[in-house]
Structure formats: structure tokens, C-alpha cells
Design a protein around this motif. Structure first.
Motif, PDB file in Angstrom:
ATOM      1  N   THR A 190      37.768  51.728  50.790  1.00 14.13           N
ATOM      2  CA  THR A 190      38.865  50.529  50.133  1.00 14.13           C
ATOM      3  C   THR A 190      38.340  48.734  51.430  1.00 14.13           C
ATOM      4  OG1 THR A 190      39.482  50.736  52.612  1.00 14.13           O
ATOM      5  CG2 THR A 190      41.072  51.779  50.297  1.00 14.13           C
ATOM      6  N   ALA A 191      37.549  49.064  52.140  1.00 12.72           N
ATOM      7  CA  ALA A 191      36.612  47.811  53.008  1.00 12.72           C
ATOM      8  C   ALA A 191      36.040  47.594  52.123  1.00 12.72           C
ATOM      9  CB  ALA A 191      36.185  48.952  54.244  1.00 12.72           C
ATOM     10  N   GLY A 192      34.870  48.353  51.580  1.00  9.70           N
ATOM     11  CA  GLY A 192      34.170  47.823  50.521  1.00  9.70           C
ATOM     12  C   GLY A 192      34.777  46.861  49.726  1.00  9.70           C
ATOM     13  N   ALA A 193      35.686  47.098  49.131  1.00  6.11           N
ATOM     14  CA  ALA A 193      36.843  46.361  47.242  1.00  6.11           C
ATOM     15  C   ALA A 193      37.226  44.997  48.312  1.00  6.11           C
ATOM     16  CB  ALA A 193      37.245  47.275  47.221  1.00  6.11           C
ATOM     17  N   ALA A 194      37.228  45.271  49.702  1.00  8.29           N
ATOM     18  CA  ALA A 194      37.495  44.438  50.632  1.00  8.29           C
ATOM     19  C   ALA A 194      36.529  43.090  50.503  1.00  8.29           C
ATOM     20  CB  ALA A 194      38.377  44.358  51.915  1.00  8.29           C
ATOM     21  N   LEU A 195      35.468  43.680  50.899  1.00 12.89           N
ATOM     22  CA  LEU A 195      34.480  42.541  51.332  1.00 12.89           C
ATOM     23  C   LEU A 195      34.454  42.109  49.453  1.00 12.89           C
ATOM     24  CD1 LEU A 195      32.219  41.263  52.815  1.00 12.89           C
ATOM     25  CD2 LEU A 195      30.699  43.253  51.812  1.00 12.89           C
ATOM     26  N   LEU A 196      33.925  42.657  49.318  1.00 11.72           N
ATOM     27  CA  LEU A 196      33.483  42.348  47.784  1.00 11.72           C
ATOM     28  C   LEU A 196      34.653  40.903  47.252  1.00 11.72           C
ATOM     29  CD1 LEU A 196      31.555  43.036  45.519  1.00 11.72           C
ATOM     30  CD2 LEU A 196      31.959  43.934  44.311  1.00 11.72           C
TER      31      LEU A 196
ATOM     32  N   ALA B 203      26.008  34.666  34.116  1.00 19.64           N
ATOM     33  CA  ALA B 203      26.009  35.157  35.368  1.00 19.64           C
ATOM     34  C   ALA B 203      27.625  34.844  36.079  1.00 19.64           C
ATOM     35  CB  ALA B 203      25.413  34.305  36.468  1.00 19.64           C
ATOM     36  N   ALA B 204      28.081  33.228  35.609  1.00 22.91           N
ATOM     37  CA  ALA B 204      29.757  33.106  35.560  1.00 22.91           C
ATOM     38  C   ALA B 204      30.542  34.101  34.447  1.00 22.91           C
ATOM     39  CB  ALA B 204      30.158  31.727  35.179  1.00 22.91           C
ATOM     40  N   VAL B 205      30.369  34.333  33.389  1.00 21.76           N
ATOM     41  CA  VAL B 205      31.581  35.112  32.537  1.00 21.76           C
ATOM     42  C   VAL B 205      31.005  36.559  33.437  1.00 21.76           C
ATOM     43  CG1 VAL B 205      30.419  37.088  30.599  1.00 21.76           C
ATOM     44  CG2 VAL B 205      30.989  34.337  30.521  1.00 21.76           C
ATOM     45  N   LEU B 206      29.451  37.282  34.144  1.00 19.89           N
ATOM     46  CA  LEU B 206      29.867  38.974  34.571  1.00 19.89           C
ATOM     47  C   LEU B 206      30.502  38.668  35.944  1.00 19.89           C
ATOM     48  CD1 LEU B 206      25.712  39.341  34.912  1.00 19.89           C
ATOM     49  CD2 LEU B 206      27.381  40.469  33.138  1.00 19.89           C
ATOM     50  N   ALA B 207      30.443  36.978  36.326  1.00 21.83           N
ATOM     51  CA  ALA B 207      31.388  36.748  38.130  1.00 21.83           C
ATOM     52  C   ALA B 207      32.944  37.274  37.508  1.00 21.83           C
ATOM     53  CB  ALA B 207      31.254  35.696  38.469  1.00 21.83           C
ATOM     54  N   LEU B 208      33.364  37.049  36.475  1.00 24.54           N
ATOM     55  CA  LEU B 208      34.976  37.080  35.510  1.00 24.54           C
ATOM     56  C   LEU B 208      34.739  38.313  35.883  1.00 24.54           C
ATOM     57  CD1 LEU B 208      37.268  35.572  35.025  1.00 24.54           C
ATOM     58  CD2 LEU B 208      35.967  34.857  32.803  1.00 24.54           C
ATOM     59  N   ILE B 209      34.004  39.102  35.563  1.00 31.20           N
ATOM     60  CA  ILE B 209      34.535  40.262  34.692  1.00 31.20           C
ATOM     61  C   ILE B 209      34.485  41.151  36.172  1.00 31.20           C
ATOM     62  CG2 ILE B 209      33.686  42.304  33.270  1.00 31.20           C
ATOM     63  CD1 ILE B 209      32.210  40.982  32.023  1.00 31.20           C
ATOM     64  N   ALA B 210      33.446  41.288  36.844  1.00 29.82           N
ATOM     65  CA  ALA B 210      33.972  41.939  38.079  1.00 29.82           C
ATOM     66  C   ALA B 210      34.850  41.158  39.152  1.00 29.82           C
ATOM     67  CB  ALA B 210      32.307  41.434  39.336  1.00 29.82           C
ATOM     68  N   ARG B 211      35.753  39.813  39.442  1.00 32.42           N
ATOM     69  CA  ARG B 211      36.556  39.823  40.033  1.00 32.42           C
ATOM     70  C   ARG B 211      38.019  40.141  39.105  1.00 32.42           C
ATOM     71  NH1 ARG B 211      37.914  35.713  43.210  1.00 32.42           N
ATOM     72  NH2 ARG B 211      39.880  34.840  43.325  1.00 32.42           N
ATOM     73  N   THR B 212      38.392  40.371  37.674  1.00 28.24           N
ATOM     74  CA  THR B 212      38.934  40.723  37.155  1.00 28.24           C
ATOM     75  C   THR B 212      39.241  42.083  37.148  1.00 28.24           C
ATOM     76  OG1 THR B 212      39.065  39.626  35.141  1.00 28.24           O
ATOM     77  CG2 THR B 212      39.985  41.687  34.983  1.00 28.24           C
TER      78      THR B 212
ATOM     79  N   LEU C 200      36.330  48.966  42.515  1.00 23.45           N
ATOM     80  CA  LEU C 200      34.951  49.341  42.865  1.00 23.45           C
ATOM     81  C   LEU C 200      33.769  49.990  41.465  1.00 23.45           C
ATOM     82  CD1 LEU C 200      33.749  51.442  46.198  1.00 23.45           C
ATOM     83  CD2 LEU C 200      34.461  49.333  46.145  1.00 23.45           C
ATOM     84  N   THR C 201      34.778  49.207  40.491  1.00 25.79           N
ATOM     85  CA  THR C 201      34.204  49.081  38.832  1.00 25.79           C
ATOM     86  C   THR C 201      32.910  48.133  39.058  1.00 25.79           C
ATOM     87  OG1 THR C 201      35.882  48.651  37.900  1.00 25.79           O
ATOM     88  CG2 THR C 201      35.912  51.933  37.743  1.00 25.79           C
ATOM     89  N   ALA C 202      33.875  46.740  40.013  1.00 28.73           N
ATOM     90  CA  ALA C 202      33.099  45.679  39.419  1.00 28.73           C
ATOM     91  C   ALA C 202      32.117  45.770  40.231  1.00 28.73           C
ATOM     92  CB  ALA C 202      34.102  44.916  40.761  1.00 28.73           C
ATOM     93  N   CYS C 203      31.643  46.723  40.643  1.00 31.07           N
ATOM     94  CA  CYS C 203      30.435  47.293  40.879  1.00 31.07           C
ATOM     95  C   CYS C 203      28.864  46.490  40.033  1.00 31.07           C
ATOM     96  CB  CYS C 203      29.640  48.143  42.113  1.00 31.07           C
ATOM     97  SG  CYS C 203      30.241  47.663  43.879  1.00 31.07           S
ATOM     98  N   ALA C 204      29.419  47.121  38.878  1.00 33.20           N
ATOM     99  CA  ALA C 204      27.948  47.265  38.161  1.00 33.20           C
ATOM    100  C   ALA C 204      28.110  45.967  36.874  1.00 33.20           C
ATOM    101  CB  ALA C 204      29.218  47.907  36.402  1.00 33.20           C
ATOM    102  N   PRO C 205      29.300  45.164  36.455  1.00 27.24           N
ATOM    103  CA  PRO C 205      29.108  43.900  36.417  1.00 27.24           C
ATOM    104  C   PRO C 205      28.371  42.908  37.345  1.00 27.24           C
ATOM    105  CG  PRO C 205      31.328  44.018  36.832  1.00 27.24           C
ATOM    106  CD  PRO C 205      30.992  45.230  36.959  1.00 27.24           C
TER     107      PRO C 205
END
Length: 331
Positions: A220-226, A280-289, A298-303
Motif C-alpha cells: 500500500t505504501a508503494g501505491a500511495a507513493l505512485l 508518455a502522457a497516454v501511458l501516464a493516463l493508463i497508469a493513473r487509471t 500496483l498494476t500501474a507499474c507496467a505502463p
């Protein structure tokens, strides 16, 4: 009794193979990134009728290294502050790459200073380098400032004290990019300071955030940092876009932008940079979603990892952009 030992040995071997694979992947990406500034000038200048300065490929590579060397420590300082705001986070950080980045930046700045010392020509011997001449020109003084700033940044024992030499590099780069003969050079330098600072925070920050997540083992700490990083990254992207558009319009009047994006080397590389930033912006949007909606944030780490690669390409293209002839201000 031998089975656990075998399993541990297998796990260790698997870990070594994974580590070797990652190192190989990084080396491949770095090599491909280096080819962008080295081979870019000839491709960008093809059939434009423009001529590049001697050694444009090498200068573009040195600029890309300098930008990368700036981004790494800036990103570490930024994310380290964010990490202190994460409740329940482990008080551990990955090993800092700032000293290595400072060394790379120092060597790149020193090589660029040697070019300035020979009248913006690539020196073929030490005798051609007029070190004293650096003190007699504006570009020479700025080149020396960058060399000294990276040297000081590498010698700083406390991470927080690196802020000032890194800020000096950013200001020097902004002033170098806008000579006094340019129309409203201070405005151009101010735009570049904001643009370069935000780009360094975005690129270096994401790299260090992912390294910190790996050091923490996720959770959870990692997800919070991201999540904290992602919220700031939205503002950084907006600032990068606004300053980038303003800077481009200063060099390419609105009525000529479309034509110059395809008929000039500067315009072509600028277009490539815009497309990479969009990726990069699209990948950032996918990660944020994924951070907001996925069962495992933490599946956001891949994008996010793919975003780092795209931002690395942006850095390489930015280095190339600085080595090309400026666009013509058509009336």
C-alpha cells in the motif's frame, strides 16, 4: 533435507538470470537512445536544404547525456520528499545514482565546453582548445558554469545541498539556448527554465519512484507513493505543454508552424518530440487509471515502466533538437 537447499539455489539462479536480463535490456535501450542523437541530424536534415554544424551528432549526444544527468538527481530529490509524506512507508531508499549522474554530466559539460573553446568546432587536439577564451565570451562562461556546477553536485555529501548546483545548470542551459541577439531573450530563458525543470522532475521522478517501489516491495505504501507522484505529474505535464507551445511559437510563427514541422529539420524533430510526449502522457493516463480503479493498484507499474522508456526517448530527441539549425522566422 536437500530439497530446500535446491529450491533456494534455483531461486538464486533465477534471480541472477532476471537481473542479467534487466541489465541487458537497459544496455539495449541506452544504445538505441544514443543512436537517436548520433544518427538523427542526417535524417532530420534530409532534403531540407539546411546544413548542420560540424559534429552535430556528437554534440546532440552530449546534450542528451547532460539532460539525463540533470534529471536523475532532480528526480531523486523530488520523490524523496514525496516518500516522507507516505504514512507507514519504510525508511529505506534505493541507492542514489546522483554521484554517477554528476560524473556523467561533468564529462558531457566538459566536452561541450571544449567545443565552445574552439569556436564551436569539434577539437581534434588539445592544442586547439583555448581555455582562456572561455572567460571572454558569454557562451564560454555558461559552459564553465555547467562544468563547475556538476562538479559541485558530485562533491555534495548531503542530497539537499545538490539543489543549488543543479539549479545553476538549469539556468545556464536556459541562458545558453537564448542568446542576447534573440528577440526577448529573457522571456525565452524563463520559459526554458520552467520547461527544463518540469521535464527533469517528471522524467527523473518517475524513474526514482519505480526504483523506490521495488525497494519497498510494493504494498500500500508503494501505491500511495505512485499516487502522490501521479498527482504532481499532471501539473508538470501541463507546465511542459504550455511552455513548449509558447517556446515553439516564439521560433515558428503560427502561420508557418504546419509547413515548418515537415520541411525543416528543427520542425521534424520537434514533431517527433511532441509525439513521444503524447505517448508518455497516454501511458501516464493508463497508469493513473489503474491506480484508481484496478483491484491491485500496483498494476500501474507496467505502463509506468513503458512511460520511463518513452521519456528516455524524449530526452534523446531533446538533445538532438539543440544541435540542429533554428527554424527560419518567415514573414
Amino acid at each position: 533435507m536437500t530439497r530446500p537447499t535446491t529450491e533456494v539455489a534455483d531461486a538464486g539462479g533465477s534471480g541472477r538470470r532476471t537481473g542479467a536480463g534487466r541489465i541487458a535490456a537497459v544496455l539495449v535501450l541506452v544504445t538505441l537512445g544514443a543512436l537517436i542523437p548520433l544518427l538523427g541530424p542526417s535524417a532530420a536534415l534530409h532534403e531540407t536544404g539546411e546544413a548542420a554544424a560540424p559534429g552535430a551528432g556528437g554534440i546532440a549526444l552530449l546534450r542528451a547525456v547532460l539532460f539525463a544527468a540533470l534529471s536523475v538527481p532532480v528526480g531523486e530529490l523530488f520523490v524523496d520528499r514525496l516518500a516522507h509524506r507516505v504514512p507507514g512507508a519504510a525508511d529505506v531508499r534505493p541507492r542514489s545514482w546522483a554521484p554517477y549522474a554528476a560524473a556523467a554530466g561533468f564529462l558531457a559539460a566538459l566536452a561541450l565546453a571544449s567545443v565552445v573553446a574552439t569556436g564551436n568546432l569539434v577539437p581534434h587536439s588539445l592544442g586547439e582548445i583555448d581555455v582562456g577564451g572561455l572567460y571572454r565570451s558569454r557562451d564560454g562562461k555558461l559552459a564553465l558554469l555547467e562544468v563547475n556546477a556538476f562538479l559541485v553536485a558530485g562533491l555534495c555529501a548531503r542530497p539537499g545541498t545538490r539543489v543549488w548546483p543543479l539549479a545553476a545548470v538549469i539556468v545556464a542551459e536556459a541562458l545558453r539556448a537564448h542568446p542576447t541577439t534573440e528577440h526577448t531573450p529573457l522571456l525565452g530563458s524563463a520559459l526554458t527554465v520552467v520547461h527544463l525543470t518540469c521535464a527533469a522532475l517528471w522524467t527523473g521522478g518517475l524513474l526514482y519512484a519505480l526504483r523506490t517501489l521495488r525497494r519497498w516491495g510494493g504494498g500500500t505504501a508503494g501505491a500511495a507513493l505512485l499516487g502522490l507522484y501521479a498527482r504532481v505529474a499532471v501539473v508538470l505535464l501541463a507546465a511542459i505543454t504550455a511552455t513548449g507551445v509558447c517556446s515553439s511559437l516564439r521560433r515558428m510563427p503560427p502561420e508557418t508552424v504546419v509547413e515548418q514541422l515537415t520541411t525543416t529539420a528543427y520542425g521534424r524533430v520537434l514533431l517527433a518530440k511532441v509525439l513521444l510526449v503524447a505517448v508518455a502522457a497516454v501511458l501516464a493516463l493508463i497508469a493513473r487509471t489503474r491506480l484508481r480503479r484496478a483491484a491491485d493498484p500496483l498494476t500501474a507499474c507496467a505502463p509506468a515502466r513503458a512511460e520511463v522508456v518513452a521519456l528516455g526517448a524524449v530526452v534523446a530527441v531533446s538533445g538532438l533538437l539543440t544541435a540542429l539549425p533554428l527554424p527560419i522566422r518567415w514573414s
